[in-house]
Scaffold this active site. Structure first.
Site, mmCIF file in Angstrom:
data_model
loop_
_atom_site.group_PDB
_atom_site.id
_atom_site.type_symbol
_atom_site.label_atom_id
_atom_site.label_comp_id
_atom_site.label_asym_id
_atom_site.label_seq_id
_atom_site.Cartn_x
_atom_site.Cartn_y
_atom_site.Cartn_z
ATOM 1 N N GLU A 38 61.921 10.586 66.213
ATOM 2 C CA GLU A 38 61.758 9.446 67.108
ATOM 3 C C GLU A 38 60.914 9.798 68.341
ATOM 4 O O GLU A 38 61.195 10.788 69.021
ATOM 5 C CB GLU A 38 63.152 8.944 67.534
ATOM 6 C CG GLU A 38 63.140 7.758 68.479
ATOM 7 C CD GLU A 38 62.378 6.551 67.931
ATOM 8 O OE1 GLU A 38 62.573 6.218 66.756
ATOM 9 O OE2 GLU A 38 61.588 5.962 68.694
ATOM 10 N N THR A 82 58.818 2.320 64.724
ATOM 11 C CA THR A 82 59.404 3.211 63.709
ATOM 12 C C THR A 82 59.132 2.703 62.295
ATOM 13 O O THR A 82 58.791 3.477 61.396
ATOM 14 C CB THR A 82 60.938 3.307 63.860
ATOM 15 O OG1 THR A 82 61.252 3.611 65.201
ATOM 16 C CG2 THR A 82 61.517 4.364 62.943
ATOM 17 N N HIS A 197 64.987 8.319 71.713
ATOM 18 C CA HIS A 197 64.431 6.966 71.879
ATOM 19 C C HIS A 197 64.411 6.592 73.355
ATOM 20 O O HIS A 197 65.335 6.898 74.090
ATOM 21 C CB HIS A 197 65.268 5.952 71.084
ATOM 22 C CG HIS A 197 64.573 4.634 70.890
ATOM 23 N ND1 HIS A 197 64.434 3.711 71.902
ATOM 24 C CD2 HIS A 197 63.960 4.106 69.802
ATOM 25 C CE1 HIS A 197 63.772 2.662 71.434
ATOM 26 N NE2 HIS A 197 63.475 2.878 70.171
ATOM 27 N N ASP A 256 57.070 9.542 64.984
ATOM 28 C CA ASP A 256 56.811 8.183 64.496
ATOM 29 C C ASP A 256 55.792 7.416 65.338
ATOM 30 O O ASP A 256 55.005 6.638 64.813
ATOM 31 C CB ASP A 256 58.111 7.381 64.290
ATOM 32 C CG ASP A 256 58.891 7.103 65.554
ATOM 33 O OD1 ASP A 256 58.635 7.742 66.599
ATOM 34 O OD2 ASP A 256 59.796 6.235 65.508
ATOM 35 N N HIS A 257 55.796 7.649 66.660
ATOM 36 C CA HIS A 257 54.862 6.961 67.573
ATOM 37 C C HIS A 257 55.048 7.598 68.934
ATOM 38 O O HIS A 257 55.925 8.441 69.111
ATOM 39 C CB HIS A 257 55.142 5.449 67.620
ATOM 40 C CG HIS A 257 56.590 5.116 67.835
ATOM 41 N ND1 HIS A 257 57.228 5.272 69.053
ATOM 42 C CD2 HIS A 257 57.553 4.708 66.976
ATOM 43 C CE1 HIS A 257 58.490 4.936 68.925
ATOM 44 N NE2 HIS A 257 58.736 4.606 67.673
#
Ligand code: GP9
Ligand code: MN
Length: 421
Positions: A38, A82, A197, A256-257
């Site tokens: 994450e 995600t 996150h 993921d980003h």
């Protein structure tokens, strides 16, 4: 229609990067574990906060010579975050320019990796410590063909072990082990982590890693949750080794980003020790790491420029499945002909010499803006790649295409209801 499909097919065949025989099939028949890390950005690897490594475990993998560590992969997600990254990993197609493909195109026809591997005897499963309807996963996974979806209902979601979106990474991996061990082998699985996150704050007792000392709380906390995730990954690897699965499993880990948006550029300038210009933000801070460990295969640090869409062809070739018959857009990172003009979802791109950000052209070596003409040709290439992928996704073209030997997925065969397992 079939004209559109032919156009896309011709484009994809013309841009196919054939596998390097050195790696093709080296992981044939092995289990696969994907780990979605994450909000994990590449700058964290080897970064030291006041002399202390943030991610000592991942750093050790990056430098062990046995793991492929790709340090030049760019984040190609859009608004689906995600889930967009998941879409790319399983399909090697771009997510949507607006909205989330998981939400808007869950009824499409796909030829995703779980379906491809099913014909080779694989069982597939997704693991995630949040509830199954988030990002419409329970619908999209039926289209992708996941046999099992272990969502929050399978985990102990007590107060202490959860924060914002769900289960913390350490209990998540620990409770996942028996579920993973219960699967028939070979398996194709993915684990979607959560603790790192936004806004990143951990609970008291979760970590003793120090916060950073900028004026920006979100940035400061990012290092704590990233360190916690690193520890959770180490715990999981240890458990995989103890269970005996490790030696027979390919592990793919990807960021993921981004985690830190451009609203935090001032604090990030302190962190990286230079001004965060638009060029710096795109070329450096939009990188997300990719790790691939293949038992018995030598790895090492890989600097080639790539995107998240490139992971699937790389993996399929390692598994000994030639991708030339599939309508996918990515390019095998280990191929000698890997393409290195890599689009962001918004049409900007990174290439070995030039980077385009907000339609402006920059020379990588200096970070200076240069004449748009230097980028024009590359920009067209990047846009064409996105357009071909968008044709497939927006027009649902895989309905009209059947790869040789592929057995289509029937969504009705897949349901994720715990008590009926
Ligand atoms: C939620 C998790 C986080 O289940 O995947 O989603 P994100 O906000 O990062 O897209
Ligand atoms: Mn995410």
């Amino acid at each position: 229609d079939s004209n559109d499909t032919t156009e896309v097919e011709n484009y994809i065949k013309a841009n196919y990067a054939e596998p390097d025989p050195k790696y093709f099939g080296k992981a044939k028949g092995k289990n696969v574990i994907f780990i979605s890390m994450e909000s994990f950005q590449t700058f964290l690897i080897d970064y030291q906060l006041n002399g202390q490594e943030v991610t000592p475990f991942l750093n050790s993998l990056a430098h062990d010579g046995k793991t492929f560590y790709f340090d030049n992969i760019i984040n190609q997600t859009g608004q689906g975050k995600t889930s967009d990254a998941e879409f790319m990993m399983d399909n090697s197609l771009y997510p949507m320019s607006q909205g989330a493909v998981f939400v808007n195109k869950a009824q499409n026809t796909l030829q995703a990796t779980p379906a491809i591997l099913k014909t080779q005897g694989y069982t597939s499963a997704a693991f995630h410590g949040n509830y199954k309807t988030f990002w419409n996963r329970n619908e999209m996974y039926r289209t992708i063909g996941y046999d099992k979806f272990f969502d929050a209902e399978y985990y102990n979601m007590n107060e202490e072990d959860t924060k914002n979106y769900g289960l913390k990474d350490k209990p998540f991996f620990a409770e996942s082990m028996p579920l993973l061990e219960s699967l028939p082998q070979p398996f194709y699985t993915k684990f979607i982590t959560l603790s790192n996150h936004h806004p990143f704050g951990m609970d008291e007792g979760d970590t003793d890693f120090p916060v950073a000392e900028t004026d920006d709380k979100v940035v400061n906390q990012y290092f704590q949750s990233a360190n916690y995730m690193d520890q959770a990954l180490e715990q999981f690897f240890n458990d995989l080794k103890k269970s005996g699965l490790y030696d027979n499993t390919v592990v793919v880990m990807y960021g993921d980003h981004y985690g830190i948006s451009e609203n935090h550029n001032d604090a990030m300038a302190e962190i990286i020790g230079k001004e965060v210009t638009p060029f710096e933000y795109a070329r450096n801070l939009q990188r997300v790491p990719v790790f691939i460990h293949v038992p018995g295969v030598e790895g090492g640090v890989q600097h080639q420029i790539g995107g998240q869409v490139d992971v699937r062809p790389t993996l399929l070739h390692l598994l000994g499945i030639d991708t030339k018959d599939y309508l996918e857009i990515g390019s095998d990172l280990l191929s000698k002909n890997h393409r290195e003009v890599v689009p962001f979802r918004n049409g900007d791109f990174v290439s070995p010499e030039f980077t385009q950000v907000d339609d402006k052209c920059y020379l990588n070596e200096t970070g200076e803006e240069v004449e748009g003409a230097s980028c024009a040709h590359l920009s067209e290439k990047a846009k064409l790649e996105l357009q071909m992928s968008d044709n497939i996704v927006y027009k649902d073209l895989l309905r009209f295409y059947k790869p040789e030997g592929f057995v289509p997925i029937n969504r009705d065969d897949y349901q994720y209801i715990k008590n009926e397992d």
